[in-house]
Design an enzyme around this catalytic site. Structure first.
Site, short mmCIF file in Angstrom:
data_model
loop_
_atom_site.label_atom_id
_atom_site.label_comp_id
_atom_site.label_asym_id
_atom_site.label_seq_id
_atom_site.Cartn_x
_atom_site.Cartn_y
_atom_site.Cartn_z
N ARG A 184 -24.09 39.05 -17.43
CA ARG A 184 -24.11 37.75 -18.13
C ARG A 184 -25.28 37.67 -19.11
O ARG A 184 -25.14 37.16 -20.22
CB ARG A 184 -24.20 36.61 -17.11
CG ARG A 184 -22.91 36.43 -16.33
CD ARG A 184 -23.09 35.52 -15.14
NE ARG A 184 -21.90 35.56 -14.30
CZ ARG A 184 -21.93 35.31 -12.99
NH1 ARG A 184 -23.05 34.99 -12.39
NH2 ARG A 184 -20.81 35.37 -12.29
N CYS A 214 -43.01 18.34 -23.02
CA CYS A 214 -43.03 17.32 -24.06
C CYS A 214 -42.61 16.04 -23.35
O CYS A 214 -42.64 15.99 -22.12
CB CYS A 214 -42.14 17.69 -25.26
SG CYS A 214 -40.38 17.81 -24.94
N GLY A 215 -42.26 14.99 -24.09
CA GLY A 215 -41.97 13.73 -23.42
C GLY A 215 -40.79 13.85 -22.46
O GLY A 215 -40.89 13.52 -21.27
N HIS A 251 -31.02 33.83 -11.07
CA HIS A 251 -29.73 34.18 -11.67
C HIS A 251 -29.80 34.40 -13.18
O HIS A 251 -29.07 35.22 -13.72
CB HIS A 251 -28.70 33.08 -11.40
CG HIS A 251 -28.27 33.00 -9.98
ND1 HIS A 251 -27.15 32.29 -9.56
CD2 HIS A 251 -28.81 33.52 -8.85
CE1 HIS A 251 -27.02 32.39 -8.25
NE2 HIS A 251 -28.02 33.12 -7.79
N ASP A 257 -46.82 18.92 -26.27
CA ASP A 257 -47.18 17.97 -27.33
C ASP A 257 -47.85 16.77 -26.66
O ASP A 257 -48.15 16.80 -25.46
CB ASP A 257 -45.94 17.60 -28.18
CG ASP A 257 -44.95 16.72 -27.42
OD1 ASP A 257 -45.15 16.48 -26.21
OD2 ASP A 257 -43.97 16.26 -28.04
N HIS A 258 -48.03 15.70 -27.42
CA HIS A 258 -48.68 14.50 -26.87
C HIS A 258 -47.89 13.89 -25.72
O HIS A 258 -48.47 13.35 -24.79
CB HIS A 258 -48.89 13.47 -27.99
CG HIS A 258 -47.64 13.10 -28.71
ND1 HIS A 258 -46.96 14.00 -29.52
CD2 HIS A 258 -46.90 11.96 -28.74
CE1 HIS A 258 -45.88 13.42 -30.01
NE2 HIS A 258 -45.82 12.18 -29.55
N GLY A 312 -38.91 16.85 -22.32
CA GLY A 312 -38.70 18.27 -22.05
C GLY A 312 -37.65 18.86 -22.99
O GLY A 312 -37.58 20.07 -23.18
C1 RB5 Z 1 -42.52 12.69 -28.78
O1 RB5 Z 1 -42.57 11.32 -29.02
C2 RB5 Z 1 -41.22 13.08 -28.12
O2 RB5 Z 1 -40.18 12.93 -29.02
C3 RB5 Z 1 -41.31 14.50 -27.61
O3 RB5 Z 1 -42.38 14.61 -26.76
C4 RB5 Z 1 -40.12 15.00 -26.81
O4 RB5 Z 1 -39.75 14.08 -25.85
C5 RB5 Z 1 -38.98 15.52 -27.56
O5 RB5 Z 1 -38.02 16.01 -26.94
#
Ligand code: RB5
Length: 148
Positions: A137, A65-66, A98, A8-9, A68
């Protein structure tokens, strides 16, 4: 290796660098976006990467993402996807050996590009160990998934 990637951004800036690095190291990259830093929704990219793995179009996935966290939560809702946020190389390697982790998730607002490159290398060079106890597992993990 064929790698599906998405962010994402929040992960976009780091994704650009990771894609560049992957290609420079000879990997084939299927990039599902985002292709700019405008606000977007991480589940859309988790879906892209997860489907590429489920359909056998990619061997491994990378999501950003920001933090993760969001991308990781979303990806793990998909059948056969074993995703984890790993910001240390031990986990990035051992998660494959694992736990047969097939998606590495990175927090673009948490780590820098050099650590990200090392994490990606640790993840991609690792292979599932195949040991009996690890398979047992994973079968239990699969049972949890099928109970949904
Ligand atoms: C976006 O602002 C942010 O919430 C997203 O990238 C992420 O960190 C979510 O877990």
């Amino acid at each position: 290796m064929i790698i599906a990637i998405g962010s994402d951004h929040g992960g976009y800036a780091l994704k650009v660098l990771v894609v560049e690095q992957l290609r420079a190291e000879g990997h084939q990259v299927i990039d599902g976006g985002a292709f700019n830093a405008e606000r977007s929704d991480y589940p859309d990219f988790a879906r892209f990467v997860g489907e590429a793995l489920q359909q056998g179009r990619a061997e491994r996935g990378i999501l950003l993402c920001g933090s993760g966290v969001g991308a990781c939560v979303a990806a793990n809702k998909m059948r056969g996807i074993r995703a984890c946020v790993c910001h240390d190389t031990y986990s990035a390697r051992q998660g494959v050996e694992h736990d047969d982790m097939n998606v590495l998730v990175l927090g673009g607002r948490v780590i820098g590009c050099e650590l990200a490159f090392e994490l990606v290398r640790a993840f991609l060079s690792a292979r599932f160990n195949g040991g009996e106890r690890y398979i047992a597992r994973l079968k239990k993990v699969e049972a949890l998934e099928l109970e949904r």
